[in-house]
Design a protein around this motif. Structure first.
Motif, PDB file in Angstrom:
ATOM      1  N   ARG A  84      65.496  23.783-150.983  1.00 44.57           N
ATOM      2  CA  ARG A  84      65.202  24.106-149.833  1.00 44.57           C
ATOM      3  C   ARG A  84      65.376  22.694-148.879  1.00 44.57           C
ATOM      4  NH1 ARG A  84      59.621  26.935-148.843  1.00 44.57           N
ATOM      5  NH2 ARG A  84      60.882  28.519-149.295  1.00 44.57           N
ATOM      6  N   ARG A 120      72.672  26.490-142.013  1.00 41.79           N
ATOM      7  CA  ARG A 120      71.570  25.816-142.908  1.00 41.79           C
ATOM      8  C   ARG A 120      71.970  24.425-143.611  1.00 41.79           C
ATOM      9  NH1 ARG A 120      69.017  30.909-146.265  1.00 41.79           N
ATOM     10  NH2 ARG A 120      67.739  31.618-144.531  1.00 41.79           N
ATOM     11  N   SER A 184      64.719  25.635-136.413  1.00 45.43           N
ATOM     12  CA  SER A 184      65.222  26.518-137.437  1.00 45.43           C
ATOM     13  C   SER A 184      64.858  25.703-138.985  1.00 45.43           C
ATOM     14  CB  SER A 184      66.707  26.932-137.602  1.00 45.43           C
ATOM     15  OG  SER A 184      66.968  27.541-138.679  1.00 45.43           O
ATOM     16  N   TRP A 188      62.430  26.470-141.836  1.00 44.76           N
ATOM     17  CA  TRP A 188      62.623  26.775-143.207  1.00 44.76           C
ATOM     18  C   TRP A 188      61.880  25.951-144.260  1.00 44.76           C
ATOM     19  CZ3 TRP A 188      65.509  29.784-146.226  1.00 44.76           C
ATOM     20  CH2 TRP A 188      66.140  29.161-147.404  1.00 44.76           C
ATOM     21  N   ASN A 191      58.027  27.344-144.762  1.00 45.54           N
ATOM     22  CA  ASN A 191      57.881  28.234-145.088  1.00 45.54           C
ATOM     23  C   ASN A 191      57.358  28.534-146.374  1.00 45.54           C
ATOM     24  OD1 ASN A 191      58.233  31.140-145.682  1.00 45.54           O
ATOM     25  ND2 ASN A 191      60.080  31.203-146.391  1.00 45.54           N
TER      26      ASN A 191
END
Length: 254
Positions: A84, A120, A184, A188, A191
């Motif tokens: 992550r 990402r 974003s 992420w 989350n």
């Protein structure tokens, strides 16, 4: 020496000392794993994580230590946490694939569109705060360019006048891009809808409750998405789309 400069030097020294201390703890944990003392490694790494220090290498070392303790669920959990932070980390990806195979988990590997993967990865490399600062910088440049064009459009020669406004628009678009990337990245990282089964197994039932109909027994290390919570049970969705309820104590959020 001016006081602001002294404060800046002191802050840099503290940051450097903190970075060296983190590296020393990681090195000590790796030595503990190499000497087959994984319990010591887990204690050292957990204490480091408790200070707020997080990195892909820390989670990789922590996952390796848990795997040495025959806890594939905890190993997978930490590899997922590391990914992550850095989605493209090859060491974490390889370790995750290996531990899943050892645990007999056939995870569905969905190939991301290359632009999503690039987005990402870029957000992970830059970081959310850097993206936000860059967004602010380019927004300021866009405002300065737009105001300058408006106030001096009659005094400028034709080439400068037609070059300045498109440049301001381009800066505004770049600012929006960095702003979206930063948001974003924050979304992420925050989350908490995904989790890993860290118990040795868990019974998947059609409803929350120990008396509900049993569908199947899930293996340790399985990754899933959390849909709902009720009392001491959570409703989950597996990677293949199946849904059901398991005890909340059997899992940890990524």
């Amino acid at each position: 020496m001016p006081l602001p400069l002294k404060i800046l030097i002191l802050c840099l020294a503290l940051l450097s000392a903190s970075a060296f201390a983190q590296e020393d703890r990681l090195a000590a944990a790796r030595e503990a794993i190499a000497s087959e003392d994984s319990r010591v490694a887990i204690t050292a790494l957990d204490s480091l994580r408790a200070t707020g220090k997080q990195s892909p290498d820390l989670y990789q070392a922590l996952g390796n230590a848990w795997f040495e303790q025959n806890k594939p669920g905890m190993a997978i959990l930490n590899y997922e946490r590391g990914l992550r932070l850095m989605p493209g980390h090859k060491g974490l990806k390889n370790n995750l694939k290996f531990v899943r195979a050892e645990a007999g988990i056939n995870a569905l590997e969905l190939q991301e569109f290359f632009l999503v993967r690039w987005w990402r990865s870029a957000g992970a490399v830059l970081g959310a705060s850097t993206c936000q600062w860059l967004a602010l910088l380019f927004w300021a440049l866009a405002v300065i360019g737009g105001v300058t064009w408006y106030l001096r459009r009659r005094d400028m020669d034709e080439k400068k006048r037609f070059a300045l406004l498109p440049s301001a628009v381009a800066f505004l678009l770049i600012a929006g891009l960095f702003f979206a990337m930063g948001n974003s990245r924050l979304s992420w990282l925050s989350n908490d809808g995904e989790a890993v089964l860290t118990a040795s197994s868990a019974e998947l039932r059609v409803a929350p409750g120990a008396d509900a109909t049993l569908e199947e027994t899930l293996p340790e290390g399985l990754k899933f998405r959390i849909l709902d919570e009720f009392d001491d049970f959570i409703k989950i969705s597996l990677e293949d789309g199946r849904q059901g309820w398991i005890p909340a104590a059997a899992m940890e959020r990524i």
